[in-house]
Design a protein around this motif. Sequence first.
Motif, mmCIF file in Angstrom:
data_model
loop_
_atom_site.group_PDB
_atom_site.id
_atom_site.type_symbol
_atom_site.label_atom_id
_atom_site.label_comp_id
_atom_site.label_asym_id
_atom_site.label_seq_id
_atom_site.Cartn_x
_atom_site.Cartn_y
_atom_site.Cartn_z
ATOM 1 N N PHE B 430 -50.051 -39.746 28.816
ATOM 2 C CA PHE B 430 -48.922 -39.055 28.178
ATOM 3 C C PHE B 430 -47.683 -39.936 28.155
ATOM 4 O O PHE B 430 -47.486 -40.768 29.056
ATOM 5 C CB PHE B 430 -48.595 -37.760 28.930
ATOM 6 N N GLU B 433 -41.844 -38.201 27.152
ATOM 7 C CA GLU B 433 -41.370 -36.974 26.494
ATOM 8 C C GLU B 433 -42.419 -35.855 26.525
ATOM 9 O O GLU B 433 -42.063 -34.676 26.529
ATOM 10 C CB GLU B 433 -40.894 -37.245 25.057
ATOM 11 N N ASP B 434 -43.704 -36.235 26.565
ATOM 12 C CA ASP B 434 -44.751 -35.205 26.689
ATOM 13 C C ASP B 434 -44.615 -34.503 28.046
ATOM 14 O O ASP B 434 -44.726 -33.280 28.152
ATOM 15 C CB ASP B 434 -46.157 -35.820 26.613
ATOM 16 N N ALA B 437 -41.666 -32.260 28.195
ATOM 17 C CA ALA B 437 -41.963 -30.950 27.588
ATOM 18 C C ALA B 437 -42.718 -30.071 28.586
ATOM 19 O O ALA B 437 -42.469 -28.868 28.690
ATOM 20 C CB ALA B 437 -42.777 -31.136 26.310
ATOM 21 N N MET B 438 -43.634 -30.685 29.326
ATOM 22 C CA MET B 438 -44.380 -29.908 30.337
ATOM 23 C C MET B 438 -43.431 -29.380 31.406
ATOM 24 O O MET B 438 -43.568 -28.239 31.856
ATOM 25 C CB MET B 438 -45.463 -30.785 30.983
ATOM 26 N N GLY B 440 -40.362 -28.653 31.028
ATOM 27 C CA GLY B 440 -39.611 -27.557 30.431
ATOM 28 C C GLY B 440 -40.392 -26.254 30.499
ATOM 29 O O GLY B 440 -39.851 -25.195 30.841
ATOM 30 N N VAL B 441 -41.670 -26.331 30.191
ATOM 31 C CA VAL B 441 -42.534 -25.141 30.216
ATOM 32 C C VAL B 441 -42.676 -24.641 31.657
ATOM 33 O O VAL B 441 -42.609 -23.450 31.940
ATOM 34 C CB VAL B 441 -43.908 -25.467 29.592
ATOM 35 N N ARG B 442 -42.847 -25.582 32.570
ATOM 36 C CA ARG B 442 -42.974 -25.208 33.980
ATOM 37 C C ARG B 442 -41.682 -24.526 34.471
ATOM 38 O O ARG B 442 -41.737 -23.515 35.172
ATOM 39 C CB ARG B 442 -43.263 -26.463 34.803
ATOM 40 N N ALA B 444 -39.688 -22.794 32.726
ATOM 41 C CA ALA B 444 -39.616 -21.445 32.155
ATOM 42 C C ALA B 444 -40.437 -20.462 32.995
ATOM 43 O O ALA B 444 -40.026 -19.325 33.215
ATOM 44 C CB ALA B 444 -40.116 -21.466 30.707
ATOM 45 N N ILE B 457 -47.380 -33.523 37.553
ATOM 46 C CA ILE B 457 -46.396 -34.297 36.798
ATOM 47 C C ILE B 457 -45.733 -35.311 37.734
ATOM 48 O O ILE B 457 -45.196 -34.930 38.771
ATOM 49 C CB ILE B 457 -45.359 -33.366 36.153
#
Lengths: 409, 472
Positions: B430, B433-434, B437-438, B440-442, B444, B457
Motif C-alpha cells: 500500500f 495515502e492508502d 485512508a484506513m 481515517g476509517v479506523r 471513525a 497499520i
Amino acid sequence: MSSLRQVEAMLGRESMGVVHGLPGVPVASPSSVDEAREIVQCLTKDRVKFALLGRGSKLGWAALVQKPTLAISTAKLSGVVEFEPGDGVMTALAGTTLAELEGIVRPHGLRITPAVPRADNATLGGVIAAGQSGTDRLLHGAMRLHLLGTRLLQLNGQSTRSGGQLVKNVSGYDIHRLLAGSFGSLGLITQASLRLMTCPEDRWLCTSQSATPAPLVQLATQLLESGIRSEALIIEGAGDAWQLHLSLVGRRGHVEAERKLVAALLPASDSLGGEAAHTRLEALRESEPDWHAGDVVQVALKRSRLSHGLETVMDSGFVGKQSQYRIHPGLATIQVRLQSALSAENLRQLRTSLQALSAQVSLKRPTPLTEEFLPRVVDPVRARLVARLRQTYDPQNLLCTRPPLEPIQ
Amino acid sequence: MHTTIPRQLQSILGDEGMIADKNRRIPYECDGLAFEREIPDLVLLPASTEELQACLRILHAAGIPVVARGAGTGLTGGATPVKGGVVIGLARMRKILEIDPTNQFARVEAGLVNVDITHACDDHGLFYAPDPSSQTACTIGGNVANNAGGPHCFKYGNTSRHILGLKIVLSDGEILELSEPELDPSGYDLLGLFIGSEGMFGIATEVTLRLTPRAEVTETLLAVFPDLDQACDTVTDIIAEHWEPSALEIMDQLTIQAVEASVFSAGYPPDAKAVLLIEVEGSRPECEANVAGIEAIAKRHGIMEWRRAANDKERKKLWAGRKGAYGAMGRIAPDLYVSDVVVPRTKLRQLVRQTTDICERYDLKITNVFHAGDGNLHPNISYDRRDADQMRRVLAAADEIMRVCIDAGGTLSGEHGIGLEKRDQMHMYFEPEDMEAMLGVRDAWDPSGIMNPGKMIPVRACNEHRPLRFKR
C-alpha cells in the motif's frame, strides 16, 4: 473565475455536457484521473456542491437531496487496465460499460456479474456505487462479493486503493466493500477489479404460466427445496397473468439431469435450451422495466414466509392485485410497482400488516422521501458511526447524493 | 492501571470472568505468532454482550488498550496483548442461539468453535463453509476478525461471504446492531467493512452465519507428482480451463514425509515430490465431468499416480493428512513460521520456486502446503526460536518472500491477516495515502484508538501523517 468556468477551461467545452435526469446541471467528463483530481480539488477549494455519476442511468432511481452545481461523470474514464483470462480477474476504469467488459471477456469463456439490463449504458463504477444486482443474483450472489478492489479519488485529491486484483486478499481493511452501494457519497470510484465468472457449458430456460401467483410460488419453493441450482428464478405478473421463469446453467450432463427433475415438477411449461435459452433470457432482462424507477415497494423477508407475505401485500387494498409484481423466491423479495403514488398512511398500514412476518418494507420513488415515508427511526449508534465515516471522506459535506442512505426499520 | 479498575471489572464479571494472577495470565501473552509476546495486565472473560459492554465503558473511560481474543490460534500476532492493556477473551460466549434450517442461517455467540456449528447443523444437510486448518479450535469471532479462509474457500469464498449479521460492541460500549439478515445493506455495507478489521473497530459478540447445503456428491482425488512444478502447472491449467473443483491443495515432499511419519499418515507416497489433493462437489454428472477434465490435465503434466477415494473413510483419511500437516511439522523443528501470501494463479510455479530458493539461500528448512486453487501460498519455515541467528534469518526470508510475491502481482495475506507480523510490510503493498485512508476509517469506528492499537497499520510510517491515538 468561478469554479464552473475553471472546470470548463480545464477540460474544454467538448467535455462539458448535460445528462438526462439532472436538468440544468452541467456535467464535466474528465478523460483522466488527473483531470478528475484537478476538478475535485477546484470544487472542494471553493466549497462547491457536486454529484458523482457514471452515465447517469440510475438518476431515475431517486432524486438527489440537494441540487448540485456540477456533476462529474466517469463516462470518459474508460478502458481495461488489466485482464488476465488465466486467472479469471479483470481491472477496468470506472466509466467502462458492462457491455464493453462482457465483450472483452466473453471470447475467453468468461462473463461479468452482475448481468444487468441495458449494460451498454451501465458503467462499472455506477453499478458498484449503486450496489446493483442482475438476473444472475441467485447463482452468483451480490456483486459486492466479487468486487476484489477499487481505486477511489477522495475529495482531498488523494487516489487511494483498497484490495487488489486477486481472488483472495485480506490485506488492509475492505474499504471497497464500503464503496459498494455508497451512491457516490464517499468519493469517485475511478477503477475497480472484479472476479470473473465462467460461461456455462449449457443452459436451459423454462417458463410456466398461471392465472394466480400462489401455485407458482409453491412450485418455486419446491424447486428450491429440491436443491436445484438455478441461475434465475423469477415470478412476474399482474392481474390474472403470471409467469415463472427458471434458468438452469452448468455442465451439459448436469443441466440435463436437473432439467429432468424440473420437468417432473413443472409438467406444463415452455422451454428452450442452449443458445436459444441464452437469447431468451437476455431478451427478458432487456425488456424488463427499470425496477428502481417509479413508485416501487420492496418487501424482503425470510424465504419460509414468502407465500404469507405475498398474500398480505396482495390483500392490502391500496397495493392490490392489478399492480405489476416481480418476486424472487430464492432471494425472498417481492417488488410491486404501484399504479398510483402510495400515501404515508398506506405505507404505515402495509408495514403494520407485515410486522408479524418480520418483513422489511421499503419504498423507492423518484422524488425525495419525506420524513413520514422513512420506515423506521435510524439507529443512533449506527447514525453516529455513519456520520463519522461521511465526515472522514467528505468533511465539508459537498457531495450531493440520494436519500436515504441509512437503514430504516 | 489505576487500582480501582480491576475492582470495578471484577464486580461486573465475578471471579470466573477475570484473571488477575500473573501465572494464569501468561498463556495469553501471545497467539500463534510465538515470537511476539506481552503479558496482559488483566484477562477479562465476559459471559454476555452486556458484561462486555459494561467492561468496555470502564476501559474506554480510562483509555486502556483492549485486545480481543478468540482461541488464540491466529498466526499474525493480531491477538498479541498491548503493553499496559487487557485481553478480552470470548471463551465463555460459545452458545448456538438459533439454527434455522429452512432459511439456512444460524445465530451464534462469537466464542463458538468453528467446527461446532457444522456439527450442529449436520442433520439438516447443511454446513458452515469456511474451514481454516485450525477449525477444531478457532472461533467464529476470530474468523470474522481475520476474514478467515480454508481449503474449501476456493469454491465458497472467505468468511465475509458467509456472514449475514453481527452484533458489535464498539470501544465506548455502544452496541451496533447489524444482526438482522439483510439481502443487501440498506445503507453502507458496515458488515463487509467490519469483517477482516482485526479487532480494531470493535468486538463482535453475536454472528449470524449463512449455512450451505451439502452437495449431492463429493469426490476426493489425489494426484501424485514426480515434481512440484508439475503440480503447480496442473493447478494453473485447471483454473485457466475453467474446471470447478471445490478445493485444490498442494503439499510438497517434506510435508508428505512429515505427515506420513506422524499420526496423521494418509497414505501419501513418501517418494513423491508433490501431491495435489482435489475435491469436487455437485451433482453426479457435474462431478464426473470435472473429475474427467481434471484427470486429463493432471495426466498431461506427468502424474505418477491418480487416486479416487472409494468411500467416506478414504476421503477422510486423505483430508486428515492435509489438515494434520501443520501438527506433523513439529517433527521437523520445534517452531514453525507459517507465511501466508497470495500470487496470481498463472504464476504459481514461478513463485513457489522463488520462495523455496529464498529459504535455501538463508539455509532454512521450508515446507509447502497451500491453497493452490486460490494462489494462496503458505511457505512454512521450520526453525528454533532459541537460536537468535536462525530467528533473524527466518524474518529476513519471510520479508523477501513477501517482496517477490508482491512484485509478481501478489499480496501480503490471503487469510491470516496482517496483525503484528506483517504490519511493517504494509508499505510494500500500500501507498502511505492508502494507509492514511484506513486510519481515517479506523478513527471513525474507534475515535479513542483503544481497540487493538498498533496492529495492521505501521505506526512509524503513519506517524509522518498522523499518529495512532490511544491514551495510556
